[in-house]
Design an enzyme around this catalytic site. Structure first.
Site: not given
Ligand code: HH2
Length: 262
Positions: A203, A237
């Site tokens: 992030k 995660r």
């Molecule tokens: N961060 C993202 C998505 N879902 N869920 C939880 N519980 N906690 C988090 O910190 C979190 C999450 C964002 O990350 P990512 O899925 O890699 O990216 P994107 O939303 O752009 O697909």
């Protein structure tokens, strides 16, 4: 928890877009790397990301979910939409990961009728506008209070406490300073009586600290995951499952003295 983004536009660039084959292969690589949970998400929630329709989210998710559910690993679905939750629960997913903290009344009713685990994440605002001007008097106590309130709402609707995880929501309506304060306060969050999930992998907070672009944030992500585990996080995660597992193995073998969650 290994991240599997079934998106064309995830912030980290790891999304696999429309190819079911690529998505299943990516999920399988996360499984082989040792993920204890796979988290499938079919809508990017990066700041400013466009909302995708239920139909589009289901079209991205379901073919991959059907395959992955046949493997010997719990599957979490990252969604805040009741229709997507319903379909995922009908197919047999083990966990709902809701970045909105189960704000939707229909979502609450659905989850309370099932026996899945539930991750309640804190977010100020919505992905469209959350980074415009996030504002807190005391970010740690406000986020923790919001998480406990969400947990109470779920329990009042019949969701047993041992089904719940809490997540401070790094990067969701928080500045870099807010994220750092929340990270420092993780021990307090972890002492609230619920397991804590931490998602900081790749992030922008880590970019701000290291000056590294997205493609070079793996070492910082592993360091942050380790610090989160040391602060009491129960679930990490992450995009980089194997590297994170190695770091945790070293910590367990050499550095870890007491009873812990991870
Ligand atoms: N961060 C993202 C998505 N879902 N869920 C939880 N519980 N906690 C988090 O910190 C979190 C999450 C964002 O990350 P990512 O899925 O890699 O990216 P994107 O939303 O752009 O697909």
């Amino acid at each position: 928890m290994g991240i599997v983004n079934l998106t064309p536009d995830s912030f980290s660039g790891d999304g696999v877009g429309a190819s079911v084959g690529l998505a299943v292969a990516h999920a399988h690589a996360q499984f082989q790397a040792g993920a204890d949970i796979l988290d499938l998400g079919a809508e990017s929630t990066r700041p400013g990301a466009p909302v995708v329709t239920e139909e589009e989210e289901l079209a991205r998710l379901l073919p991959v979910l059907r395959e992955v559910l046949a493997w010997d690993v719990p599957v979490s679905v990252d969604t805040y939409k009741p229709a997507v939750m319903r379909a995922a629960l009908e197919l047999g997913c083990s966990m709902i990961n809701d970045i909105s903290g189960l704000r939707h009344p229909e979502a609450l009713a659905l989850v309370s009728r099932s026996d899945c685990a539930l991750c309640l994440m804190h977010m100020q605002g919505t992905p469209g506008s959350m980074q415009d001007n996030p504002c807190y008097q005391d970010v740690v106590s406000e986020v923790n209070a919001g998480l406990l309130e969400a947990a109470e709402r779920c329990r009042a609707a019949g969701v047993a406490a041992d089904r719940l995880l809490l997540d401070p929501g790094f990067g969701f309506g928080k500045t870099v300073e807010h994220n750092i304060s929340l990270f420092r306060g993780l021990t307090v969050t972890a002492a609230q009586g619920y397991p804590v999930l931490v998602g900081v992998s790749r992030k922008s907070m880590l970019g701000a600290i290291t000056g590294r672009p997205m493609a070079q944030r793996m070492p910082a992500s592993v360091a942050a995951a380790l610090l989160a585990a040391q602060s009491g996080a129960a679930v990490l995660r992450v995009h980089d499952v194997a590297a994170t597992r190695d770091a945790l193995a070293v910590w367990r073998a050499i550095g870890f003295q007491g009873e812990g969650n991870v």
